[in-house]
Design a protein around this motif. Structure first.
Motif, PDB file in Angstrom:
ATOM      1  N   MET A 115       0.843  -1.166   0.000  1.00 33.40           N
ATOM      2  CA  MET A 115       0.000   0.000   0.000  1.00 33.40           C
ATOM      3  C   MET A 115       0.895   1.238   0.000  1.00 33.40           C
ATOM      4  SD  MET A 115      -2.677   1.309   2.919  1.00 33.40           S
ATOM      5  CE  MET A 115      -3.999   0.268   2.462  1.00 33.40           C
ATOM      6  N   ASP A 116       0.656   2.110  -0.914  1.00 34.28           N
ATOM      7  CA  ASP A 116       1.417   3.350  -1.015  1.00 34.28           C
ATOM      8  C   ASP A 116       0.571   4.453  -0.401  1.00 34.28           C
ATOM      9  OD1 ASP A 116       3.179   5.329  -1.584  1.00 34.28           O
ATOM     10  OD2 ASP A 116       2.821   5.336  -3.756  1.00 34.28           O
ATOM     11  N   ILE A 117       0.898   4.846   0.826  1.00 31.19           N
ATOM     12  CA  ILE A 117       0.065   5.826   1.518  1.00 31.19           C
ATOM     13  C   ILE A 117       0.247   7.242   0.965  1.00 31.19           C
ATOM     14  CG2 ILE A 117      -0.055   4.486   3.646  1.00 31.19           C
ATOM     15  CD1 ILE A 117       2.020   6.355   4.860  1.00 31.19           C
ATOM     16  N   ASP A 118       1.294   7.457   0.208  1.00 26.79           N
ATOM     17  CA  ASP A 118       1.509   8.779  -0.382  1.00 26.79           C
ATOM     18  C   ASP A 118       0.468   9.113  -1.447  1.00 26.79           C
ATOM     19  OD1 ASP A 118       3.709   9.313   1.222  1.00 26.79           O
ATOM     20  OD2 ASP A 118       5.108   8.387  -0.197  1.00 26.79           O
ATOM     21  N   THR A 119      -0.169   8.109  -1.981  1.00 29.90           N
ATOM     22  CA  THR A 119      -1.158   8.346  -3.036  1.00 29.90           C
ATOM     23  C   THR A 119      -2.577   8.450  -2.482  1.00 29.90           C
ATOM     24  OG1 THR A 119      -1.424   5.986  -3.418  1.00 29.90           O
ATOM     25  CG2 THR A 119       0.242   7.134  -4.742  1.00 29.90           C
ATOM     26  N   LEU A 120      -2.756   8.253  -1.201  1.00 33.51           N
ATOM     27  CA  LEU A 120      -4.094   8.289  -0.611  1.00 33.51           C
ATOM     28  C   LEU A 120      -4.528   9.718  -0.336  1.00 33.51           C
ATOM     29  CD1 LEU A 120      -3.826   5.371   1.988  1.00 33.51           C
ATOM     30  CD2 LEU A 120      -4.813   5.303  -0.303  1.00 33.51           C
ATOM     31  N   SER A 121      -5.843   9.936  -0.418  1.00 32.74           N
ATOM     32  CA  SER A 121      -6.399  11.251  -0.106  1.00 32.74           C
ATOM     33  C   SER A 121      -6.457  11.425   1.410  1.00 32.74           C
ATOM     34  CB  SER A 121      -7.808  11.377  -0.697  1.00 32.74           C
ATOM     35  OG  SER A 121      -8.690  10.506   0.002  1.00 32.74           O
ATOM     36  N   LEU A 122      -6.766  12.639   1.858  1.00 31.23           N
ATOM     37  CA  LEU A 122      -6.868  12.916   3.285  1.00 31.23           C
ATOM     38  C   LEU A 122      -7.969  12.065   3.929  1.00 31.23           C
ATOM     39  CD1 LEU A 122      -5.995  14.517   5.756  1.00 31.23           C
ATOM     40  CD2 LEU A 122      -7.601  16.316   5.074  1.00 31.23           C
ATOM     41  N   ALA A 123      -9.086  11.955   3.271  1.00 29.75           N
ATOM     42  CA  ALA A 123     -10.193  11.147   3.806  1.00 29.75           C
ATOM     43  C   ALA A 123      -9.774   9.683   3.928  1.00 29.75           C
ATOM     44  CB  ALA A 123     -11.422  11.280   2.918  1.00 29.75           C
ATOM     45  N   GLU A 124      -9.076   9.178   2.924  1.00 27.59           N
ATOM     46  CA  GLU A 124      -8.608   7.787   2.971  1.00 27.59           C
ATOM     47  C   GLU A 124      -7.579   7.586   4.076  1.00 27.59           C
ATOM     48  OE1 GLU A 124      -9.038   6.453  -1.713  1.00 27.59           O
ATOM     49  OE2 GLU A 124      -7.317   7.678  -1.101  1.00 27.59           O
ATOM     50  N   LEU A 125      -6.695   8.565   4.263  1.00 30.82           N
ATOM     51  CA  LEU A 125      -5.699   8.475   5.333  1.00 30.82           C
ATOM     52  C   LEU A 125      -6.365   8.471   6.707  1.00 30.82           C
ATOM     53  CD1 LEU A 125      -2.919  10.859   3.972  1.00 30.82           C
ATOM     54  CD2 LEU A 125      -2.754   8.385   4.281  1.00 30.82           C
ATOM     55  N   LYS A 126      -7.373   9.337   6.898  1.00 30.55           N
ATOM     56  CA  LYS A 126      -8.088   9.379   8.174  1.00 30.55           C
ATOM     57  C   LYS A 126      -8.833   8.064   8.419  1.00 30.55           C
ATOM     58  CE  LYS A 126      -8.578  14.349   8.686  1.00 30.55           C
ATOM     59  NZ  LYS A 126      -9.494  15.480   8.862  1.00 30.55           N
ATOM     60  N   SER A 127      -9.390   7.519   7.386  1.00 29.42           N
ATOM     61  CA  SER A 127     -10.089   6.238   7.508  1.00 29.42           C
ATOM     62  C   SER A 127      -9.102   5.133   7.871  1.00 29.42           C
ATOM     63  CB  SER A 127     -10.797   5.907   6.192  1.00 29.42           C
ATOM     64  OG  SER A 127     -11.341   4.611   6.244  1.00 29.42           O
ATOM     65  N   LEU A 128      -7.953   5.157   7.218  1.00 29.33           N
ATOM     66  CA  LEU A 128      -6.924   4.172   7.509  1.00 29.33           C
ATOM     67  C   LEU A 128      -6.442   4.300   8.955  1.00 29.33           C
ATOM     68  CD1 LEU A 128      -4.992   1.942   6.567  1.00 29.33           C
ATOM     69  CD2 LEU A 128      -3.435   3.743   5.774  1.00 29.33           C
ATOM     70  N   ARG A 129      -6.243   5.545   9.411  1.00 26.94           N
ATOM     71  CA  ARG A 129      -5.811   5.768  10.784  1.00 26.94           C
ATOM     72  C   ARG A 129      -6.855   5.227  11.765  1.00 26.94           C
ATOM     73  NH1 ARG A 129      -4.560  11.705  12.860  1.00 26.94           N
ATOM     74  NH2 ARG A 129      -6.691  11.944  12.134  1.00 26.94           N
ATOM     75  N   ALA A 130      -8.118   5.455  11.509  1.00 25.85           N
ATOM     76  CA  ALA A 130      -9.177   4.960  12.397  1.00 25.85           C
ATOM     77  C   ALA A 130      -9.157   3.437  12.441  1.00 25.85           C
ATOM     78  CB  ALA A 130     -10.536   5.470  11.930  1.00 25.85           C
ATOM     79  N   ARG A 131      -8.972   2.804  11.280  1.00 29.04           N
ATOM     80  CA  ARG A 131      -8.921   1.337  11.238  1.00 29.04           C
ATOM     81  C   ARG A 131      -7.704   0.815  11.987  1.00 29.04           C
ATOM     82  NH1 ARG A 131      -9.198   0.770   5.143  1.00 29.04           N
ATOM     83  NH2 ARG A 131      -7.827  -0.979   5.569  1.00 29.04           N
ATOM     84  N   VAL A 132      -6.560   1.495  11.849  1.00 27.57           N
ATOM     85  CA  VAL A 132      -5.345   1.078  12.554  1.00 27.57           C
ATOM     86  C   VAL A 132      -5.534   1.252  14.061  1.00 27.57           C
ATOM     87  CG1 VAL A 132      -2.911   1.677  12.953  1.00 27.57           C
ATOM     88  CG2 VAL A 132      -3.777   1.487  10.616  1.00 27.57           C
ATOM     89  N   ARG A 141      -8.324   1.121  15.744  1.00 27.50           N
ATOM     90  CA  ARG A 141      -9.213   0.043  16.199  1.00 27.50           C
ATOM     91  C   ARG A 141      -8.470  -1.286  16.266  1.00 27.50           C
ATOM     92  NH1 ARG A 141     -12.941   2.637  12.826  1.00 27.50           N
ATOM     93  NH2 ARG A 141     -12.624   1.098  11.181  1.00 27.50           N
ATOM     94  N   ALA A 142      -7.607  -1.533  15.306  1.00 31.60           N
ATOM     95  CA  ALA A 142      -6.850  -2.782  15.284  1.00 31.60           C
ATOM     96  C   ALA A 142      -5.878  -2.836  16.468  1.00 31.60           C
ATOM     97  CB  ALA A 142      -6.093  -2.924  13.958  1.00 31.60           C
ATOM     98  N   ILE A 143      -5.249  -1.717  16.770  1.00 32.11           N
ATOM     99  CA  ILE A 143      -4.320  -1.666  17.907  1.00 32.11           C
ATOM    100  C   ILE A 143      -5.075  -1.915  19.204  1.00 32.11           C
ATOM    101  CG2 ILE A 143      -2.871  -0.117  19.283  1.00 32.11           C
ATOM    102  CD1 ILE A 143      -1.929   1.127  16.610  1.00 32.11           C
ATOM    103  N   ASN A 144      -6.208  -1.234  19.389  1.00 39.40           N
ATOM    104  CA  ASN A 144      -7.004  -1.419  20.607  1.00 39.40           C
ATOM    105  C   ASN A 144      -7.487  -2.856  20.745  1.00 39.40           C
ATOM    106  OD1 ASN A 144      -6.707   1.241  21.407  1.00 39.40           O
ATOM    107  ND2 ASN A 144      -8.581   1.909  20.398  1.00 39.40           N
ATOM    108  N   SER A 145      -7.922  -3.433  19.649  1.00 35.55           N
ATOM    109  CA  SER A 145      -8.384  -4.813  19.664  1.00 35.55           C
ATOM    110  C   SER A 145      -7.251  -5.764  20.031  1.00 35.55           C
ATOM    111  CB  SER A 145      -8.964  -5.180  18.295  1.00 35.55           C
ATOM    112  OG  SER A 145      -9.282  -6.539  18.235  1.00 35.55           O
ATOM    113  N   PHE A 146      -6.072  -5.527  19.470  1.00 40.53           N
ATOM    114  CA  PHE A 146      -4.907  -6.356  19.762  1.00 40.53           C
ATOM    115  C   PHE A 146      -4.553  -6.266  21.236  1.00 40.53           C
ATOM    116  CE2 PHE A 146      -0.334  -6.838  20.296  1.00 40.53           C
ATOM    117  CZ  PHE A 146      -0.107  -8.055  19.667  1.00 40.53           C
TER     118      PHE A 146
END
Length: 102
Positions: free
Chosen positions: A1-18, A20-25
Motif C-alpha cells: 500500500m502506497d500511503i503517499d497516493t491516498l487522499s486525506l479522507a482515505e488516510l483518516k479512515s486508515l488511521r481509524a482502522r489502525v 481500532r486494530a491496535i485497541n483490539s490487539f
C-alpha cells in the motif's frame, strides 16, 4: 500500500482502522494474560481476587498523639517522625519529653 497516493479522507479512515486494530490487539493480549494469571493462581490453590486483595497495602489507623505543646494544646505530636519545632524548642529549653507527655 502506497500511503503517499491516498487522499486525506482515505488516510483518516486508515488511521481509524489502525487505531481500532491496535485497541483490539491490546484487549486480546490483556485477556490472554489475565487468563494465564488466573490459571496459575488456580494451580496454586487461590483465586486471582484472593491474591490481588492480599497484595493491596493496608491503610494504617491514625496514631494517638503522645505529646502536646504546653503553650498551645492544639499542637500535638505522636512521637513518630521528625520532632516538631515546638518540641525541639522545649527540649532546647531543658524540658524532657516526659514534661510534654499528654
Amino acid at each position: 500500500m502506497d500511503i503517499d497516493t491516498l487522499s486525506l479522507a482515505e488516510l483518516k479512515s486508515l488511521r481509524a482502522r489502525v487505531d481500532r486494530a491496535i485497541n483490539s490487539f491490546e484487549e486480546r493480549k490483556k485477556k490472554e494474560a489475565l487468563k494465564a494469571v488466573e490459571e496459575i493462581a488456580r494451580e496454586k490453590g487461590f483465586t486471582l481476587a484472593e491474591l490481588t486483595e492480599a497484595a493491596q497495602t493496608k491503610t494504617r489507623k491514625p496514631v494517638r498523639p503522645k505529646y502536646a505543646n504546653p503553650a498551645d494544646a492544639s499542637q500535638t505530636w505522636t512521637g513518630r517522625g521528625r520532632k516538631p519545632l515546638w518540641v525541639q524548642a522545649a527540649l532546647a529549653d531543658g524540658k524532657t519529653l516526659d514534661d510534654l507527655a499528654i
